[in-house]
Design a protein around this motif. Structure first.
Motif, short mmCIF file in Angstrom:
data_model
loop_
_atom_site.label_atom_id
_atom_site.label_comp_id
_atom_site.label_asym_id
_atom_site.label_seq_id
_atom_site.Cartn_x
_atom_site.Cartn_y
_atom_site.Cartn_z
N TYR A 2 0.84 -1.20 0.00
CA TYR A 2 0.00 0.00 0.00
C TYR A 2 0.87 1.25 0.00
O TYR A 2 1.89 1.32 0.68
N GLU A 3 0.43 2.25 -0.77
CA GLU A 3 1.03 3.58 -0.71
C GLU A 3 -0.08 4.59 -0.84
O GLU A 3 -0.85 4.58 -1.81
N CYS A 4 -0.18 5.49 0.13
CA CYS A 4 -1.22 6.52 0.13
C CYS A 4 -1.03 7.43 -1.08
O CYS A 4 0.08 7.94 -1.32
N PRO A 5 -2.10 7.69 -1.85
CA PRO A 5 -1.98 8.58 -3.01
C PRO A 5 -1.77 10.05 -2.63
O PRO A 5 -1.37 10.85 -3.46
N LYS A 6 -2.03 10.41 -1.38
CA LYS A 6 -1.89 11.80 -0.93
C LYS A 6 -0.53 12.09 -0.30
O LYS A 6 0.13 13.05 -0.66
N CYS A 7 -0.11 11.25 0.67
CA CYS A 7 1.11 11.55 1.42
C CYS A 7 2.22 10.51 1.23
O CYS A 7 3.30 10.65 1.79
N HIS A 8 1.93 9.45 0.48
CA HIS A 8 2.89 8.39 0.15
C HIS A 8 3.33 7.55 1.34
O HIS A 8 4.33 6.85 1.29
N CYS A 36 -1.47 1.39 6.60
CA CYS A 36 -2.90 1.68 6.49
C CYS A 36 -3.70 0.76 7.41
O CYS A 36 -3.20 -0.25 7.89
N ASP A 37 -4.95 1.12 7.62
CA ASP A 37 -5.93 0.30 8.32
C ASP A 37 -6.99 -0.11 7.31
O ASP A 37 -7.41 0.71 6.48
N ILE A 38 -7.44 -1.35 7.40
CA ILE A 38 -8.49 -1.85 6.53
C ILE A 38 -9.70 -2.20 7.39
O ILE A 38 -9.57 -2.83 8.43
N VAL A 98 -10.00 1.58 3.11
CA VAL A 98 -8.55 1.58 3.32
C VAL A 98 -8.18 2.99 3.75
O VAL A 98 -8.37 3.94 2.99
N THR A 99 -7.66 3.14 4.98
CA THR A 99 -7.36 4.44 5.55
C THR A 99 -5.88 4.56 5.85
O THR A 99 -5.31 3.71 6.55
N CYS A 100 -5.27 5.61 5.36
CA CYS A 100 -3.86 5.89 5.64
C CYS A 100 -3.70 6.20 7.13
O CYS A 100 -4.46 6.99 7.68
N LYS A 101 -2.72 5.57 7.76
CA LYS A 101 -2.50 5.80 9.19
C LYS A 101 -1.89 7.17 9.47
O LYS A 101 -2.00 7.68 10.58
N CYS A 127 -2.23 10.33 7.31
CA CYS A 127 -3.05 11.51 6.98
C CYS A 127 -4.55 11.22 7.03
O CYS A 127 -5.35 12.12 6.82
N THR A 128 -4.94 9.98 7.28
CA THR A 128 -6.33 9.50 7.38
C THR A 128 -7.12 9.59 6.06
O THR A 128 -8.35 9.51 6.08
N TYR A 129 -6.44 9.74 4.94
CA TYR A 129 -7.13 9.68 3.64
C TYR A 129 -7.75 8.30 3.53
O TYR A 129 -7.10 7.28 3.79
N THR A 130 -9.03 8.23 3.12
CA THR A 130 -9.75 6.96 3.06
C THR A 130 -10.32 6.73 1.67
O THR A 130 -10.90 7.63 1.07
N GLU A 131 -10.14 5.50 1.19
CA GLU A 131 -10.72 5.07 -0.08
C GLU A 131 -11.76 4.00 0.22
O GLU A 131 -11.60 3.21 1.15
N PHE A 132 -12.83 3.98 -0.58
CA PHE A 132 -13.91 3.02 -0.42
C PHE A 132 -13.95 2.10 -1.63
O PHE A 132 -13.89 2.57 -2.76
#
Length: 66
Positions: free
Chosen positions: A3-9, A13-15, A39-42, A44-49
Protein backbone atom coordinates in the motif's frame (compact mmCIF):
# COMPACT_ATOMS: atom_id res chain seq x y z
CA UNK A 1 0.02 -5.73 1.75
CA UNK A 2 1.59 -3.38 -0.78
CA UNK A 3 0.00 0.00 0.00
CA UNK A 4 1.03 3.58 -0.71
CA UNK A 5 -1.22 6.52 0.13
CA UNK A 6 -1.98 8.58 -3.01
CA UNK A 7 -1.89 11.80 -0.93
CA UNK A 8 1.11 11.55 1.42
CA UNK A 9 2.89 8.39 0.15
CA UNK A 10 2.82 6.73 3.57
CA UNK A 11 2.96 2.91 3.42
CA UNK A 12 0.88 1.94 6.48
CA UNK A 13 -2.90 1.68 6.49
CA UNK A 14 -5.93 0.30 8.32
CA UNK A 15 -8.49 -1.85 6.53
CA UNK A 16 -12.10 -1.97 7.73
CA UNK A 17 -15.67 -2.41 6.49
CA UNK A 18 -18.61 -0.03 6.32
CA UNK A 19 -22.29 -0.71 5.67
CA UNK A 20 -24.89 1.67 4.26
CA UNK A 21 -28.52 1.63 3.21
CA UNK A 22 -29.63 1.80 -0.40
CA UNK A 23 -33.08 2.89 -1.61
CA UNK A 24 -36.32 3.80 0.15
CA UNK A 25 -37.26 0.22 1.16
CA UNK A 26 -33.84 -0.33 2.70
CA UNK A 27 -34.04 2.95 4.60
CA UNK A 28 -37.55 2.25 5.93
CA UNK A 29 -36.57 -1.15 7.29
CA UNK A 30 -32.99 -0.16 8.22
CA UNK A 31 -31.43 -2.83 5.98
CA UNK A 32 -27.73 -2.23 5.44
CA UNK A 33 -27.56 -3.67 1.91
CA UNK A 34 -24.50 -1.80 0.66
CA UNK A 35 -21.07 -2.87 1.91
CA UNK A 36 -17.72 -1.24 1.36
CA UNK A 37 -14.16 -2.09 2.30
CA UNK A 38 -12.29 0.99 3.52
CA UNK A 39 -8.55 1.58 3.32
CA UNK A 40 -7.36 4.44 5.55
CA UNK A 41 -3.86 5.89 5.64
CA UNK A 42 -2.50 5.80 9.19
CA UNK A 43 -0.64 9.09 8.70
CA UNK A 44 -3.05 11.51 6.98
CA UNK A 45 -6.33 9.50 7.38
CA UNK A 46 -7.13 9.68 3.64
CA UNK A 47 -9.75 6.96 3.06
CA UNK A 48 -10.72 5.07 -0.08
CA UNK A 49 -13.91 3.02 -0.42
CA UNK A 50 -14.22 -0.19 -2.42
CA UNK A 51 -17.62 -1.77 -3.01
CA UNK A 52 -17.98 -5.30 -1.59
CA UNK A 53 -20.56 -7.91 -2.50
CA UNK A 54 -23.42 -8.66 -0.11
CA UNK A 55 -25.26 -11.93 0.15
CA UNK A 56 -29.02 -12.36 0.37
CA UNK A 57 -28.70 -14.25 3.66
CA UNK A 58 -26.79 -11.38 5.30
CA UNK A 59 -29.52 -8.95 4.17
CA UNK A 60 -32.22 -11.21 5.66
CA UNK A 61 -30.27 -11.57 8.91
CA UNK A 62 -29.83 -7.79 9.04
CA UNK A 63 -33.60 -7.29 8.54
CA UNK A 64 -34.50 -9.55 11.50
CA UNK A 65 -31.85 -8.19 13.87
CA UNK A 66 -32.84 -4.49 13.55
Amino acid sequence: MNYECPKCHNTSCDIDQMQATGGLFSKLFNIQNKRFTTVTCKKCTYTEFFKSKTSAISNIFDFFTN
